[in-house]
Design a protein around this motif. Sequence first.
Motif, mmCIF file in Angstrom:
data_model
loop_
_atom_site.group_PDB
_atom_site.id
_atom_site.type_symbol
_atom_site.label_atom_id
_atom_site.label_comp_id
_atom_site.label_asym_id
_atom_site.label_seq_id
_atom_site.Cartn_x
_atom_site.Cartn_y
_atom_site.Cartn_z
ATOM 1 N N ARG A 70 0.794 -1.230 0.000
ATOM 2 C CA ARG A 70 0.000 0.000 0.000
ATOM 3 C C ARG A 70 0.826 1.280 0.000
ATOM 4 O O ARG A 70 0.330 2.333 -0.393
ATOM 5 C CB ARG A 70 -0.939 0.019 1.213
ATOM 6 C CG ARG A 70 -1.876 -1.181 1.333
ATOM 7 C CD ARG A 70 -2.948 -1.217 0.271
ATOM 8 N NE ARG A 70 -3.805 -0.067 0.279
ATOM 9 C CZ ARG A 70 -5.115 -0.100 0.071
ATOM 10 N NH1 ARG A 70 -5.731 -1.246 -0.123
ATOM 11 N NH2 ARG A 70 -5.807 1.005 0.044
ATOM 12 N N GLY A 71 2.053 1.244 0.510
ATOM 13 C CA GLY A 71 2.930 2.407 0.437
ATOM 14 C C GLY A 71 2.795 3.425 1.549
ATOM 15 O O GLY A 71 3.413 4.488 1.491
ATOM 16 N N PHE A 72 2.008 3.146 2.599
ATOM 17 C CA PHE A 72 1.886 4.098 3.708
ATOM 18 C C PHE A 72 3.096 4.009 4.636
ATOM 19 O O PHE A 72 3.885 3.070 4.564
ATOM 20 C CB PHE A 72 0.579 3.879 4.489
ATOM 21 C CG PHE A 72 0.386 2.484 5.015
ATOM 22 C CD1 PHE A 72 1.062 2.030 6.144
ATOM 23 C CD2 PHE A 72 -0.491 1.615 4.383
ATOM 24 C CE1 PHE A 72 0.878 0.756 6.633
ATOM 25 C CE2 PHE A 72 -0.687 0.325 4.856
ATOM 26 C CZ PHE A 72 0.007 -0.106 5.985
ATOM 27 N N GLU A 73 3.228 5.000 5.508
ATOM 28 C CA GLU A 73 4.291 5.024 6.522
ATOM 29 C C GLU A 73 3.720 4.531 7.853
ATOM 30 O O GLU A 73 2.502 4.517 8.050
ATOM 31 C CB GLU A 73 4.839 6.440 6.690
ATOM 32 C CG GLU A 73 5.422 7.047 5.433
ATOM 33 C CD GLU A 73 6.720 6.407 5.001
ATOM 34 O OE1 GLU A 73 7.364 5.706 5.814
ATOM 35 O OE2 GLU A 73 7.103 6.603 3.836
ATOM 36 N N THR A 74 4.609 4.165 8.780
ATOM 37 C CA THR A 74 4.157 3.699 10.095
ATOM 38 C C THR A 74 4.901 4.426 11.208
ATOM 39 O O THR A 74 6.049 4.846 11.045
ATOM 40 C CB THR A 74 4.392 2.188 10.263
ATOM 41 O OG1 THR A 74 5.772 1.887 9.997
ATOM 42 C CG2 THR A 74 3.505 1.387 9.328
ATOM 43 N N VAL A 75 4.212 4.565 12.328
ATOM 44 C CA VAL A 75 4.818 4.979 13.590
ATOM 45 C C VAL A 75 4.359 3.977 14.642
ATOM 46 O O VAL A 75 3.236 3.463 14.577
ATOM 47 C CB VAL A 75 4.446 6.432 13.993
ATOM 48 C CG1 VAL A 75 5.035 7.420 13.012
ATOM 49 C CG2 VAL A 75 2.950 6.623 14.094
ATOM 50 N N TRP A 76 5.227 3.695 15.606
ATOM 51 C CA TRP A 76 4.978 2.635 16.586
ATOM 52 C C TRP A 76 4.933 3.246 17.984
ATOM 53 O O TRP A 76 5.909 3.836 18.433
ATOM 54 C CB TRP A 76 6.078 1.588 16.501
ATOM 55 C CG TRP A 76 6.186 0.947 15.146
ATOM 56 C CD1 TRP A 76 6.849 1.430 14.057
ATOM 57 C CD2 TRP A 76 5.598 -0.288 14.749
ATOM 58 N NE1 TRP A 76 6.709 0.562 13.009
ATOM 59 C CE2 TRP A 76 5.952 -0.504 13.393
ATOM 60 C CE3 TRP A 76 4.807 -1.247 15.409
ATOM 61 C CZ2 TRP A 76 5.546 -1.631 12.691
ATOM 62 C CZ3 TRP A 76 4.418 -2.371 14.701
ATOM 63 C CH2 TRP A 76 4.773 -2.552 13.361
ATOM 64 N N GLN A 77 3.821 3.080 18.654
ATOM 65 C CA GLN A 77 3.640 3.694 19.969
ATOM 66 C C GLN A 77 4.398 2.936 21.058
ATOM 67 O O GLN A 77 4.318 1.714 21.152
ATOM 68 C CB GLN A 77 2.155 3.715 20.328
ATOM 69 C CG GLN A 77 1.871 4.330 21.684
ATOM 70 C CD GLN A 77 0.390 4.321 22.002
ATOM 71 O OE1 GLN A 77 -0.285 5.294 21.760
ATOM 72 N NE2 GLN A 77 -0.098 3.226 22.534
#
Length: 199
Positions: A70-77
């Motif tokens: 999908r090409g989205f970015e991630t951030v991890w809490q």
Amino acid sequence: MTDQDQALPVAGQVEKALSELAEVAALGAGQIVVLGVSTSEVQGRRIGTSGAPAVAREIYEGVRRVRERRGFETVWQCCEHLNRALVTERSLAVSRGWTIVSAVPVPKAGGSMAAYAFSQLTDPCLVEAVAVDAGLDIGETMIGMHLRPVAVPVRPSGRWIGEARVTMAYARPKLIGGERAVYALPSREREAPPSGTCD
């Protein structure tokens, strides 16, 4: 959870849930997903008691598969011991103007998932807060503080990953203006302005 879902490895369960969220929210390049994970809850234990890097690795793999498509970015809490700061690539943090904070997540302060994600990124850092497009919460880790308003719940077809409850949401723009507001124009109104305007 269906019998078929239970047969999937954790990575497969994560991939399925996140794929459903990505489809409903139309996630793609330029958008960001926040992930909150309790590896303890995935194992059927109370949050914060039994962190497991092996479980974190499986979850990361499931997310990676969907992200590549999908090409989205991630951030991890991170966990509450780091005030739910977020792990991300430094380049993304800088481009978005997020406030970078000085800490390195470890299993006992940040959580196993955040620590594992930190170890996988090219140039990782922690940021204080974000307001992003969608989120996947595995184990009720309270990611809502990092979503843009207005959060729209998404009901996954499988409500569990391992033994952890799954919650998902995406953000939509606020509807403003009250009872006189119009949110979509019929095609004929696009050609001629409506009478009785505020001008």
